[in-house]
Scaffold this active site. Structure first.
Site, short mmCIF file in Angstrom:
data_model
loop_
_atom_site.label_atom_id
_atom_site.label_comp_id
_atom_site.label_asym_id
_atom_site.label_seq_id
_atom_site.Cartn_x
_atom_site.Cartn_y
_atom_site.Cartn_z
N HIS A 25 0.81 -1.37 0.04
CA HIS A 25 -0.18 0.07 -0.13
C HIS A 25 0.89 1.35 0.29
O HIS A 25 1.81 1.24 0.67
CB HIS A 25 -0.86 0.13 1.38
CG HIS A 25 -1.97 -0.83 1.10
ND1 HIS A 25 -3.25 -0.44 1.93
CD2 HIS A 25 -2.21 -2.08 0.71
CE1 HIS A 25 -4.11 -1.64 1.53
NE2 HIS A 25 -3.43 -2.50 0.83
N TYR A 142 -8.90 -7.38 10.52
CA TYR A 142 -8.64 -7.38 9.30
C TYR A 142 -7.02 -7.28 9.17
O TYR A 142 -6.45 -6.11 9.30
CB TYR A 142 -8.84 -6.55 8.29
CG TYR A 142 -8.88 -6.74 6.63
CD1 TYR A 142 -8.03 -7.63 6.28
CD2 TYR A 142 -9.86 -6.33 5.66
CE1 TYR A 142 -7.82 -7.70 4.71
CE2 TYR A 142 -9.76 -6.55 4.22
CZ TYR A 142 -8.59 -7.36 3.98
OH TYR A 142 -8.71 -7.59 2.71
N LYS A 196 -9.52 -12.00 10.11
CA LYS A 196 -9.11 -12.16 8.66
C LYS A 196 -7.67 -11.75 8.62
O LYS A 196 -7.29 -10.94 8.71
CB LYS A 196 -10.04 -11.61 7.76
CG LYS A 196 -9.42 -11.44 6.20
CD LYS A 196 -10.44 -10.90 5.33
CE LYS A 196 -9.80 -10.54 3.94
NZ LYS A 196 -10.82 -10.21 2.87
N LYS A 198 -4.89 -10.95 5.57
CA LYS A 198 -4.54 -10.82 3.98
C LYS A 198 -3.20 -11.60 3.91
O LYS A 198 -2.21 -11.37 4.33
CB LYS A 198 -4.47 -9.27 3.87
CG LYS A 198 -3.84 -8.93 2.40
CD LYS A 198 -4.82 -9.50 1.47
CE LYS A 198 -6.16 -8.77 1.50
NZ LYS A 198 -7.06 -9.33 0.57
N ASP A 227 -7.03 -14.95 3.17
CA ASP A 227 -7.37 -14.24 1.84
C ASP A 227 -5.86 -14.17 1.04
O ASP A 227 -5.57 -13.06 1.19
CB ASP A 227 -7.90 -13.00 1.88
CG ASP A 227 -8.37 -12.48 0.54
OD1 ASP A 227 -8.06 -13.26 -0.48
OD2 ASP A 227 -8.92 -11.35 0.52
N PRO A 228 -5.57 -15.03 0.21
CA PRO A 228 -4.18 -14.84 -0.46
C PRO A 228 -4.66 -14.30 -1.87
O PRO A 228 -3.57 -14.07 -2.63
CB PRO A 228 -3.95 -16.24 -0.71
CG PRO A 228 -4.52 -17.42 -0.15
CD PRO A 228 -5.73 -16.57 0.22
N HIS A 326 -16.86 -7.53 1.62
CA HIS A 326 -15.66 -7.08 1.40
C HIS A 326 -15.40 -5.82 1.53
O HIS A 326 -16.43 -5.03 1.50
CB HIS A 326 -15.44 -7.39 -0.28
CG HIS A 326 -14.28 -6.88 -0.50
ND1 HIS A 326 -14.22 -5.71 -1.57
CD2 HIS A 326 -13.03 -7.25 -0.96
CE1 HIS A 326 -13.00 -5.26 -1.82
NE2 HIS A 326 -12.29 -6.15 -1.60
N SER A 327 -14.24 -5.34 1.77
CA SER A 327 -13.91 -3.81 1.86
C SER A 327 -12.42 -3.72 1.46
O SER A 327 -11.68 -4.41 1.35
CB SER A 327 -13.76 -3.80 3.63
OG SER A 327 -12.78 -2.69 3.96
N ASN A 328 -12.31 -2.47 1.17
CA ASN A 328 -11.01 -1.65 0.95
C ASN A 328 -10.62 -0.32 1.78
O ASN A 328 -11.65 -0.21 2.46
CB ASN A 328 -11.05 -1.11 -0.76
CG ASN A 328 -10.69 -1.97 -1.72
OD1 ASN A 328 -11.65 -2.47 -2.54
ND2 ASN A 328 -9.70 -3.09 -1.57
N ARG A 408 -4.47 3.47 -7.69
CA ARG A 408 -3.64 2.74 -6.70
C ARG A 408 -2.84 2.16 -7.52
O ARG A 408 -3.25 1.42 -8.49
CB ARG A 408 -4.80 1.84 -5.97
CG ARG A 408 -4.10 0.74 -4.96
CD ARG A 408 -5.20 -0.05 -4.26
NE ARG A 408 -4.71 -0.96 -3.54
CZ ARG A 408 -5.26 -1.90 -2.83
NH1 ARG A 408 -6.51 -1.88 -2.54
NH2 ARG A 408 -4.56 -2.85 -2.19
O1 GKR Z 1 -6.03 -3.46 0.50
O2 GKR Z 1 -4.45 -4.88 0.17
C1 GKR Z 1 -5.64 -4.93 0.22
C2 GKR Z 1 -6.70 -5.71 -0.07
O3 GKR Z 1 -5.86 -6.77 -0.57
C3 GKR Z 1 -7.93 -5.38 -0.87
O4 GKR Z 1 -7.20 -4.76 -2.08
C4 GKR Z 1 -8.68 -6.33 -1.40
O5 GKR Z 1 -9.35 -5.83 -2.49
O6 GKR Z 1 -9.46 -6.50 0.68
C5 GKR Z 1 -9.47 -6.91 -0.36
C6 GKR Z 1 -9.95 -8.34 -0.32
O7 GKR Z 1 -10.64 -8.89 0.51
O8 GKR Z 1 -9.63 -9.07 -1.51
MG MG Z 2 -10.76 -10.61 -0.73
#
Ligand code: GKR
Ligand code: MG
Length: 428
Positions: A25, A142, A196, A198, A227-228, A326-328, A408
């Site tokens: 990020h 998260y 969760k 990432k 979540d890979p 889902h979220s960003n 992004r």
């Molecule tokens: O913000 O790095 C991130 C996430 O990987 C995001 O871009 C994803 O869209 O949160 C997300 C997900 O569940 O895939």
């Molecule tokens: Mg995801």
């Protein structure tokens, strides 16, 4: 009631150096705030992920939206759709986030119309969506592997005076022990009751070990998800999944594409979930035919708004799919819309994702939302129940101008710390 103006304001919000399958990020995440002004001087708010393309797409529909009655959502949607050709799943792109324009435009405008309708009728948005199926909406912690730093002006540095979660948020987490410490700090601050991680950032064994360490630290009563972001090969996902049977509540996008998801789903005894492989209504027939996942993560920004998301929830009910959210990276307008939608969705049976703990800024009056034991209590105030803090919005817009980011791009950020690093759609 008529819409008399549409203000589109891109903002940049501080975001820490979080790792994912697409890289790292940037110090700022981009959002766009949509404000619709009505002829009774009320205003409605929407928020969508930011990019120059989405900003231009929103600007292109101003003339469609202005002059319309916000209650006439079908006419507004038809007018917007006329301006765009239908975007296929391919337009979503390979990154973990969705890059389509039409769904974002529909979502930003529709949420702002709902806010206006709520203010006009004196009812919260949840009531306009069918009323509360629940009073409180649970969210999940998260976690991210991350570099040291809190993002923004601090860059990759740290603030030595920070305490509590603010201190934990800036710490590096580059191994399973770091992930457990991050989880403990986040859950202590917000009261989240599910977690969760990432993944997709490190070699799969490290991520499996992190999940096992979380299980060890939190015990079997705290649901866990990994979540890979679709970066694993089928064999890798099956091998990792077998080690995580009985540990994960769900396994999110271990592999890319519905066919690959279906293979993993058959081989591993954990429900599969997706926000990358089934992402639009056009993908539903494939999902049903292949049985590619057991759970779909809705997202009103990506499914074209609140009504579409309720449509998705009916489809999930019909085809026996579970539903999560889902979220960003985002601020409070999106969070309020997510919470109202979640409260109005009877079959949303999982705690929702949110990146909100990673953010520190706000554009709403009163500052940041407070979670109670990991949940948001739905407000009975009209509309989304929030007001725009115009000074905060102006400051975050200035930050956007200064940051100079147009969209992004986690690959470029990653190359700053690891020269030559390249995104790979499938890495391990
Ligand atoms: O913000 O790095 C991130 C996430 O990987 C995001 O871009 C994803 O869209 O949160 C997300 C997900 O569940 O895939
Ligand atoms: Mg995801």
């Amino acid at each position: 009631m008529r819409i008399t103006d549409m203000n589109i304001t891109p903002i940049a919000i501080t975001d820490p150096p979080l790792l994912n399958a697409a890289g790292l990020h940037a110090p700022y995440a981009l959002r766009i705030i949509v404000e619709l002004v009505a002829d009774d001087n009320s205003y409605g708010l929407g928020e969508v992920p930011g990019s120059i393309e989405t900003e231009q797409a929103l600007a292109a529909v101003r003339e469609v939206v202005i002059g319309k009655d916000p209650f006439q959502l079908n006419a507004i949607e038809a007018g917007i759709r006329e301006r765009f050709s239908e975007e296929t799943s391919a337009a979503r792109g390979e990154a973990p986030w969705d890059q389509r324009r039409l769904v974002h435009v529909l979502s930003g405008v529709e949420v702002a119309c709902f806010d206006l309708m709520g203010k006009a009728t004196g009812r919260p948005v949840v009531d306009l969506l069918g009323g509360k199926a629940r009073d409180r909406v649970p969210f999940s912690a998260y976690l991210f592997f991350k570099h040291e730093g809190a993002g923004g002006e601090l860059g990759f540095g740290t603030d030595p005076n920070a305490t509590g979660w603010a201190a934990a948020r800036q710490k590096a987490a580059l191994d399973p022990a770091g992930v457990v410490a991050q989880a403990q700090a986040m859950c202590a601050e917000f009261g989240f009751q599910s977690i969760k991680l990432k993944g997709g950032a490190f070699e799969p064994n490290v991520e499996v070990e992190a999940m096992l360490a979380l299980r060890e630290a939190f015990g079997p009563d705290v649901p866990l998800r990994l979540d890979p972001n679709a970066i694993w090969k089928v064999e890798t996902a099956i091998e990792a999944g077998k080690r995580l049977e009985g540990v994960l509540e769900y396994y999110e996008d271990p592999v890319r594409g519905q066919e690959n998801m279906a293979q993993v789903a058959q081989a591993v005894n954990i429900p599969l979930a997706t926000n990358m492989c089934t992402t639009s209504f056009g993908d539903i027939p494939g999902s049903v035919r292949l049985n590619s996942e057991a759970i779909i993560l809705s997202d009103h920004h990506f499914w074209g708004g609140l009504r579409s998301s309720l449509g998705l929830s009916r489809i999930c009910q019909t085809f026996g799919r579970g539903l999560s959210m889902h979220s960003n990276s985002h601020v409070g307008i999106s969070l309020a819309a997510m919470a109202h939608l979640a409260a109005a969705t009877p079959n949303l049976t999982y705690a929702c994702d949110t990146h909100y703990p990673w953010q520190s800024e706000e554009v709403i009056v009163g500052g940041r939302f407070q979670f109670e034991e990991g949940s948001l209590v739905i407000s009975d105030e009209p509309g989304l129940g929030i007001e725009l803090d115009r000074a905060a919005l102006a400051k975050l817009h200035e930050q956007y101008e200064a940051a100079g980011l147009e969209r992004r791009n986690d690959e470029i950020e990653m190359q700053k710390v690891q020269p030559g690093w390249k995104f790979q759609a499938v890495r391990w």
